[in-house]
Design a protein around this motif. Structure first.
Motif, PDB file in Angstrom:
ATOM      1  N   LEU A  17       0.497  -1.477  -0.080  1.00 32.90           N
ATOM      2  CA  LEU A  17      -0.392   0.108   0.023  1.00 32.90           C
ATOM      3  C   LEU A  17       1.015   1.453  -0.343  1.00 32.90           C
ATOM      4  N   VAL A  18       1.936   1.575   0.451  1.00 30.16           N
ATOM      5  CA  VAL A  18       2.977   2.054   0.526  1.00 30.16           C
ATOM      6  C   VAL A  18       3.801   2.643  -0.027  1.00 30.16           C
ATOM      7  N   GLY A  19       4.768   0.990  -0.182  1.00 30.68           N
ATOM      8  CA  GLY A  19       5.757   1.270  -1.143  1.00 30.68           C
ATOM      9  C   GLY A  19       5.454   2.064  -2.079  1.00 30.68           C
ATOM     10  N   PRO A  20       3.680   1.905  -3.715  1.00 29.93           N
ATOM     11  CA  PRO A  20       4.210   2.382  -4.667  1.00 29.93           C
ATOM     12  C   PRO A  20       3.896   3.760  -4.784  1.00 29.93           C
ATOM     13  N   VAL A  21       3.389   4.512  -2.970  1.00 34.14           N
ATOM     14  CA  VAL A  21       3.596   5.891  -3.030  1.00 34.14           C
ATOM     15  C   VAL A  21       5.157   6.863  -2.644  1.00 34.14           C
ATOM     16  N   LEU A  22       5.663   5.985  -1.584  1.00 31.26           N
ATOM     17  CA  LEU A  22       6.833   6.083  -1.705  1.00 31.26           C
ATOM     18  C   LEU A  22       7.810   5.912  -2.753  1.00 31.26           C
ATOM     19  N   ILE A  23       7.531   4.886  -3.963  1.00 22.55           N
ATOM     20  CA  ILE A  23       8.241   5.035  -5.073  1.00 22.55           C
ATOM     21  C   ILE A  23       7.934   6.629  -6.367  1.00 22.55           C
ATOM     22  N   GLY A  24       6.747   6.584  -5.879  1.00 21.62           N
ATOM     23  CA  GLY A  24       6.818   7.933  -6.965  1.00 21.62           C
ATOM     24  C   GLY A  24       6.850   9.636  -6.652  1.00 21.62           C
ATOM     25  N   LEU A  25       6.970   8.924  -5.193  1.00 21.74           N
ATOM     26  CA  LEU A  25       7.281  10.349  -4.195  1.00 21.74           C
ATOM     27  C   LEU A  25       8.637  10.355  -5.041  1.00 21.74           C
ATOM     28  N   LEU A  26       9.346   9.285  -4.373  1.00 23.55           N
ATOM     29  CA  LEU A  26      11.411   9.653  -5.302  1.00 23.55           C
ATOM     30  C   LEU A  26      11.255   9.922  -6.301  1.00 23.55           C
ATOM     31  N   TRP A  27      10.906   9.223  -7.143  1.00 22.99           N
ATOM     32  CA  TRP A  27      10.215   9.668  -8.235  1.00 22.99           C
ATOM     33  C   TRP A  27      10.169  10.919  -9.339  1.00 22.99           C
ATOM     34  N   VAL A  28       9.268  11.591  -8.365  1.00 22.43           N
ATOM     35  CA  VAL A  28       9.424  13.060  -8.842  1.00 22.43           C
ATOM     36  C   VAL A  28      10.452  14.217  -7.532  1.00 22.43           C
ATOM     37  N   LEU A  29      10.956  13.141  -6.740  1.00 24.55           N
ATOM     38  CA  LEU A  29      12.156  14.751  -6.225  1.00 24.55           C
ATOM     39  C   LEU A  29      13.428  13.725  -7.151  1.00 24.55           C
ATOM     40  N   GLY A  30      13.600  12.683  -7.005  1.00 23.76           N
ATOM     41  CA  GLY A  30      14.860  12.533  -8.092  1.00 23.76           C
ATOM     42  C   GLY A  30      14.369  12.376  -9.643  1.00 23.76           C
ATOM     43  N   ASN A  31      14.830  10.686  -9.191  1.00 23.50           N
ATOM     44  CA  ASN A  31      14.503  10.569 -11.019  1.00 23.50           C
ATOM     45  C   ASN A  31      14.415   9.055 -10.842  1.00 23.50           C
ATOM     46  N   LEU A  32      13.891   8.116 -11.667  1.00 23.58           N
ATOM     47  CA  LEU A  32      14.194   6.817 -11.884  1.00 23.58           C
ATOM     48  C   LEU A  32      15.125   6.121 -11.070  1.00 23.58           C
ATOM     49  N   ASP A  33      15.771   6.413 -11.445  1.00 22.28           N
ATOM     50  CA  ASP A  33      17.223   5.829 -10.398  1.00 22.28           C
ATOM     51  C   ASP A  33      16.877   6.022  -9.141  1.00 22.28           C
ATOM     52  N   TYR A  34      16.783   6.986  -8.660  1.00 22.89           N
ATOM     53  CA  TYR A  34      15.754   7.452  -7.063  1.00 22.89           C
ATOM     54  C   TYR A  34      14.989   6.151  -6.658  1.00 22.89           C
ATOM     55  N   ALA A  35      13.893   6.028  -7.791  1.00 25.50           N
ATOM     56  CA  ALA A  35      12.301   5.033  -7.793  1.00 25.50           C
ATOM     57  C   ALA A  35      12.755   3.578  -7.897  1.00 25.50           C
TER      58      ALA A  35
END
Length: 140
Positions: free
Chosen positions: A11-29
């Motif tokens: 449940l929480v993982g996709p939100v965190l991964i999306g947030l990392l993608w927005v704040l960083g890039n695909l490598d962060y996600a």
């Protein structure tokens, strides 16, 4: 218990991964996803080992828990060294997500967040009914 933690991570993982993608890039996600996967792997292995020992030899539970903790650290360290060879993994992000998700999932489980709203209300109601039956001067 690990199933509940895995469901929460899903449940929480996709939100965190999306947030990392927005704040960083695909490598962060990708690094965040790897951190979550490492957390779930570690928790699953520990649960399997400790659960098996608890069923068969409960008196060995404490040494097994200590050995499982050490095994998990060794396994995560080996994986961490292997991940350093991949350019797409930003290891500081993976490490922070690994630590944060371990703490978050374990504390969420320890806090009893698996209780349903109905069961939580029921236990609160039962506690209140017990309090109302106490004599007024019971504490004196």
């Amino acid at each position: 218990m690990v199933r509940r933690m895995a469901k929460r991570a899903v449940l929480v993982g996709p939100v965190l991964i999306g947030l990392l993608w927005v704040l960083g890039n695909l490598d962060y996600a990708l690094s965040g996803a790897v951190g979550i996967a490492m957390t779930l792997l570690n928790l699953w292995i520990a649960a399997r080992i400790i659960g098996t020992v608890a069923e068969r030899s409960p008196h060995l539970l404490m040494p097994t828990a200590l050995a499982t903790f050490a095994l998990g650290l060794i396994l995560l360290t080996v994986i961490a060294f292997a991940l350093q060879y991949f350019d797409a993994i930003v290891f500081p992000v993976t490490g922070l997500v690994l630590i944060g998700s371990h703490l978050g999932l374990v504390l969420w489980e320890a806090a009893g967040a698996h209780a349903t709203p109905g069961s939580l209300g029921k236990s609160t109601k039962d506690a209140n009914s017990l309090r109302s039956k106490e004599p007024k001067n019971a504490g004196l």
